[in-house]
Design a protein around this motif. Structure first.
Motif, PDB file in Angstrom:
ATOM      1  N   LYS A 114       0.827  -1.209   0.000  1.00 35.31           N
ATOM      2  CA  LYS A 114       0.000   0.000   0.000  1.00 35.31           C
ATOM      3  C   LYS A 114       0.860   1.257   0.000  1.00 35.31           C
ATOM      4  O   LYS A 114       0.512   2.260  -0.623  1.00 35.31           O
ATOM      5  CB  LYS A 114      -0.932  -0.009   1.214  1.00 35.31           C
ATOM      6  CG  LYS A 114      -2.007  -1.079   1.165  1.00 35.31           C
ATOM      7  CD  LYS A 114      -2.901  -0.919  -0.046  1.00 35.31           C
ATOM      8  CE  LYS A 114      -3.953  -2.009  -0.143  1.00 35.31           C
ATOM      9  NZ  LYS A 114      -4.800  -1.854  -1.358  1.00 35.31           N
ATOM     10  N   ALA A 115       1.997   1.222   0.688  1.00 30.76           N
ATOM     11  CA  ALA A 115       2.888   2.382   0.724  1.00 30.76           C
ATOM     12  C   ALA A 115       3.382   2.718  -0.678  1.00 30.76           C
ATOM     13  O   ALA A 115       3.488   3.903  -1.053  1.00 30.76           O
ATOM     14  CB  ALA A 115       4.078   2.107   1.644  1.00 30.76           C
ATOM     15  N   ARG A 116       3.672   1.686  -1.465  1.00 31.54           N
ATOM     16  CA  ARG A 116       4.168   1.916  -2.825  1.00 31.54           C
ATOM     17  C   ARG A 116       3.094   2.488  -3.741  1.00 31.54           C
ATOM     18  O   ARG A 116       3.406   3.082  -4.776  1.00 31.54           O
ATOM     19  CB  ARG A 116       4.715   0.613  -3.404  1.00 31.54           C
ATOM     20  CG  ARG A 116       6.099   0.241  -2.865  1.00 31.54           C
ATOM     21  CD  ARG A 116       6.695  -0.917  -3.631  1.00 31.54           C
ATOM     22  NE  ARG A 116       6.052  -2.168  -3.257  1.00 31.54           N
ATOM     23  CZ  ARG A 116       6.483  -2.963  -2.282  1.00 31.54           C
ATOM     24  NH1 ARG A 116       7.546  -2.636  -1.590  1.00 31.54           N
ATOM     25  NH2 ARG A 116       5.849  -4.095  -2.006  1.00 31.54           N
ATOM     26  N   GLU A 117       1.830   2.324  -3.365  1.00 31.30           N
ATOM     27  CA  GLU A 117       0.738   2.833  -4.205  1.00 31.30           C
ATOM     28  C   GLU A 117       0.475   4.326  -4.005  1.00 31.30           C
ATOM     29  O   GLU A 117      -0.252   4.931  -4.798  1.00 31.30           O
ATOM     30  CB  GLU A 117      -0.547   2.045  -3.909  1.00 31.30           C
ATOM     31  CG  GLU A 117      -0.491   0.587  -4.345  1.00 31.30           C
ATOM     32  CD  GLU A 117      -1.709  -0.198  -3.903  1.00 31.30           C
ATOM     33  OE1 GLU A 117      -2.662   0.434  -3.375  1.00 31.30           O
ATOM     34  OE2 GLU A 117      -1.726  -1.429  -4.080  1.00 31.30           O
ATOM     35  N   VAL A 118       1.053   4.912  -2.959  1.00 33.39           N
ATOM     36  CA  VAL A 118       0.844   6.337  -2.691  1.00 33.39           C
ATOM     37  C   VAL A 118       1.947   7.135  -3.384  1.00 33.39           C
ATOM     38  O   VAL A 118       3.124   6.999  -3.025  1.00 33.39           O
ATOM     39  CB  VAL A 118       0.859   6.636  -1.172  1.00 33.39           C
ATOM     40  CG1 VAL A 118       0.689   8.134  -0.928  1.00 33.39           C
ATOM     41  CG2 VAL A 118      -0.239   5.848  -0.459  1.00 33.39           C
ATOM     42  N   PRO A 119       1.598   7.970  -4.374  1.00 33.51           N
ATOM     43  CA  PRO A 119       2.621   8.780  -5.051  1.00 33.51           C
ATOM     44  C   PRO A 119       3.348   9.677  -4.060  1.00 33.51           C
ATOM     45  O   PRO A 119       2.738  10.261  -3.171  1.00 33.51           O
ATOM     46  CB  PRO A 119       1.815   9.608  -6.067  1.00 33.51           C
ATOM     47  CG  PRO A 119       0.556   8.823  -6.278  1.00 33.51           C
ATOM     48  CD  PRO A 119       0.259   8.169  -4.963  1.00 33.51           C
ATOM     49  N   PRO A 165       8.069  21.430  -6.064  1.00 31.99           N
ATOM     50  CA  PRO A 165       7.643  22.529  -6.943  1.00 31.99           C
ATOM     51  C   PRO A 165       8.671  22.768  -8.036  1.00 31.99           C
ATOM     52  O   PRO A 165       9.879  22.664  -7.806  1.00 31.99           O
ATOM     53  CB  PRO A 165       7.538  23.717  -5.989  1.00 31.99           C
ATOM     54  CG  PRO A 165       8.426  23.369  -4.840  1.00 31.99           C
ATOM     55  CD  PRO A 165       8.368  21.887  -4.706  1.00 31.99           C
ATOM     56  N   GLU A 166       8.190  23.076  -9.213  1.00 29.91           N
ATOM     57  CA  GLU A 166       9.077  23.281 -10.359  1.00 29.91           C
ATOM     58  C   GLU A 166       9.938  24.530 -10.162  1.00 29.91           C
ATOM     59  O   GLU A 166       9.456  25.576  -9.723  1.00 29.91           O
ATOM     60  CB  GLU A 166       8.244  23.422 -11.637  1.00 29.91           C
ATOM     61  CG  GLU A 166       9.064  23.354 -12.900  1.00 29.91           C
ATOM     62  CD  GLU A 166       8.199  23.323 -14.140  1.00 29.91           C
ATOM     63  OE1 GLU A 166       8.730  23.582 -15.231  1.00 29.91           O
ATOM     64  OE2 GLU A 166       6.986  23.046 -14.015  1.00 29.91           O
ATOM     65  N   GLY A 167      11.213  24.380 -10.447  1.00 32.09           N
ATOM     66  CA  GLY A 167      12.117  25.519 -10.383  1.00 32.09           C
ATOM     67  C   GLY A 167      12.625  25.864  -8.998  1.00 32.09           C
ATOM     68  O   GLY A 167      13.287  26.889  -8.815  1.00 32.09           O
ATOM     69  N   VAL A 168      12.322  25.035  -8.018  1.00 35.24           N
ATOM     70  CA  VAL A 168      12.783  25.285  -6.645  1.00 35.24           C
ATOM     71  C   VAL A 168      13.646  24.108  -6.202  1.00 35.24           C
ATOM     72  O   VAL A 168      13.167  22.978  -6.121  1.00 35.24           O
ATOM     73  CB  VAL A 168      11.609  25.478  -5.662  1.00 35.24           C
ATOM     74  CG1 VAL A 168      12.124  25.806  -4.265  1.00 35.24           C
ATOM     75  CG2 VAL A 168      10.654  26.550  -6.147  1.00 35.24           C
ATOM     76  N   ALA A 169      14.899  24.357  -5.913  1.00 35.33           N
ATOM     77  CA  ALA A 169      15.806  23.297  -5.460  1.00 35.33           C
ATOM     78  C   ALA A 169      15.497  22.924  -4.016  1.00 35.33           C
ATOM     79  O   ALA A 169      14.967  23.749  -3.257  1.00 35.33           O
ATOM     80  CB  ALA A 169      17.249  23.768  -5.588  1.00 35.33           C
ATOM     81  N   GLU A 176      -0.776  18.559  -7.857  1.00 36.85           N
ATOM     82  CA  GLU A 176      -1.898  18.992  -8.690  1.00 36.85           C
ATOM     83  C   GLU A 176      -1.422  19.643  -9.985  1.00 36.85           C
ATOM     84  O   GLU A 176      -2.025  19.463 -11.042  1.00 36.85           O
ATOM     85  CB  GLU A 176      -2.797  19.956  -7.906  1.00 36.85           C
ATOM     86  CG  GLU A 176      -4.164  20.125  -8.523  1.00 36.85           C
ATOM     87  CD  GLU A 176      -5.215  20.574  -7.522  1.00 36.85           C
ATOM     88  OE1 GLU A 176      -6.189  21.190  -7.970  1.00 36.85           O
ATOM     89  OE2 GLU A 176      -5.048  20.322  -6.317  1.00 36.85           O
ATOM     90  N   GLU A 177      -0.308  20.389  -9.898  1.00 39.00           N
ATOM     91  CA  GLU A 177       0.240  21.021 -11.104  1.00 39.00           C
ATOM     92  C   GLU A 177       0.744  19.977 -12.095  1.00 39.00           C
ATOM     93  O   GLU A 177       0.861  20.252 -13.285  1.00 39.00           O
ATOM     94  CB  GLU A 177       1.385  21.962 -10.735  1.00 39.00           C
ATOM     95  CG  GLU A 177       0.953  23.269 -10.081  1.00 39.00           C
ATOM     96  CD  GLU A 177       0.633  23.120  -8.603  1.00 39.00           C
ATOM     97  OE1 GLU A 177       0.598  21.974  -8.122  1.00 39.00           O
ATOM     98  OE2 GLU A 177       0.417  24.147  -7.931  1.00 39.00           O
ATOM     99  N   GLN A 178       1.040  18.778 -11.574  1.00 34.27           N
ATOM    100  CA  GLN A 178       1.508  17.689 -12.429  1.00 34.27           C
ATOM    101  C   GLN A 178       0.373  16.742 -12.836  1.00 34.27           C
ATOM    102  O   GLN A 178       0.611  15.677 -13.386  1.00 34.27           O
ATOM    103  CB  GLN A 178       2.598  16.894 -11.699  1.00 34.27           C
ATOM    104  CG  GLN A 178       3.812  17.701 -11.299  1.00 34.27           C
ATOM    105  CD  GLN A 178       4.568  18.249 -12.499  1.00 34.27           C
ATOM    106  OE1 GLN A 178       4.697  17.574 -13.506  1.00 34.27           O
ATOM    107  NE2 GLN A 178       5.064  19.480 -12.383  1.00 34.27           N
ATOM    108  N   GLY A 179      -0.866  17.158 -12.521  1.00 37.31           N
ATOM    109  CA  GLY A 179      -2.025  16.365 -12.920  1.00 37.31           C
ATOM    110  C   GLY A 179      -2.463  15.304 -11.935  1.00 37.31           C
ATOM    111  O   GLY A 179      -3.319  14.475 -12.249  1.00 37.31           O
ATOM    112  N   LEU A 180      -1.905  15.326 -10.717  1.00 39.69           N
ATOM    113  CA  LEU A 180      -2.288  14.345  -9.697  1.00 39.69           C
ATOM    114  C   LEU A 180      -3.168  15.012  -8.650  1.00 39.69           C
ATOM    115  O   LEU A 180      -2.722  15.906  -7.932  1.00 39.69           O
ATOM    116  CB  LEU A 180      -1.037  13.758  -9.019  1.00 39.69           C
ATOM    117  CG  LEU A 180      -1.274  12.881  -7.783  1.00 39.69           C
ATOM    118  CD1 LEU A 180      -2.111  11.661  -8.139  1.00 39.69           C
ATOM    119  CD2 LEU A 180       0.044  12.461  -7.159  1.00 39.69           C
TER     120      LEU A 180
END
Length: 255
Positions: free
Chosen positions: A111-116, A121-125, A189-193
């Protein structure tokens, strides 16, 4: 130091079956159930299988059921029982028995592996993450989880219904979804999830009927139901049924 003899009933067996066996074991002041199990191994049942590691309530290894209640044996003091009380120790009922008190908890790792995981955030190291402590505190509590899986064991959705295991992640991993959904920098969410939708559709959030049994057995006193599952349910319902939220999503997609 006072000493007395306690009556223990310990489940012995394997995947093919087994039963309870009676033992009389010496108990000293200040001991916990795991101490007695170790003494039982050393003096009467050298082949007794039990899983443990830290003996400090932090590794989650020694989960079992003591007098029917899911507990950590290393955190269950003998002083909470009467000296003439029979103490019954059995393996966690929700998971398949390997041998004696050891169960196969691989269900939880599946179950742990099923949770993304966290989506940065894009552009933030990583070293550039900046968050308000107020936002961090919302989900920081959930990181105390030691993965003892007592909450998974006591949840009647899987404890009493084996057929639900495929569709239901259980409180520990729904809490993980809630933690990520509350993370101020998670860009899923920005990545469609949509974590709220996946909680409902993929991890079985709707199966939970908030009886709070998971919260009651948590050795870290995490308020799983009140602080994770109920807020996640509210967010999922808002996203799915609130017309204003639906309209806002449509406008955002157009822009």
């Amino acid at each position: 130091m006072s000493t007395y003899t306690a009556h223990f009933r310990v489940w012995r067996g394997d995947a093919d079956g087994g039963g309870l066996r009676d033992y009389r074991v010496e108990v000293h002041d200040g001991e916990v159930v795991l101490d007695i199990i170790h003494r039982l191994q050393a003096t009467q049942a050298g082949d007794l299988a039990v899983r443990w590691n830290c003996k400090a309530g932090k590794c989650g290894s020694c989960s079992a059921e003591v007098n029917g209640r899911p507990r950590l044996m290393c955190m269950t003091r003998m002083s909470v029982f009467g000296r003439d009380e029979t103490i019954t120790v059995t393996p966690m009922r929700t998971f398949p028995v390997v041998r004696d008190l050891v169960t196969d908890v691989s269900f939880n790792y599946d179950k742990a592996r099923e949770v993304p995981s966290f989506v940065p955030p894009e552009g933030v190291a990583p070293g550039e993450y900046r968050m308000l402590q107020e936002d961090v505190e919302r989900s920081q509590e959930f990181r105390k989880c030691i993965e003892c899986f007592l909450c998974q064991d006591t949840c009647h959705v899987v404890r009493d219904h084996e057929e639900n295991k495929k569709a239901f992640a259980g409180p520990r991993f729904l809490m993980r979804v809630a933690e990520l959904d509350m993370h101020p920098l998670d860009a899923a969410e920005e990545q469609g999830l949509d974590r709220k939708r996946s909680a409902q559709d993929e991890h079985g959030l709707g199966y939970c009927n908030i009886t709070k049994c998971c919260t009651e057995v948590c050795p870290e006193h995490i308020k799983i139901t009140d602080n994770a599952l109920i807020p996640l349910k509210e967010r999922a319902v808002d996203r799915k049924y609130d017309p204003l939220v639906w309209l806002g999503d449509k406008i955002r997609r157009r822009t």
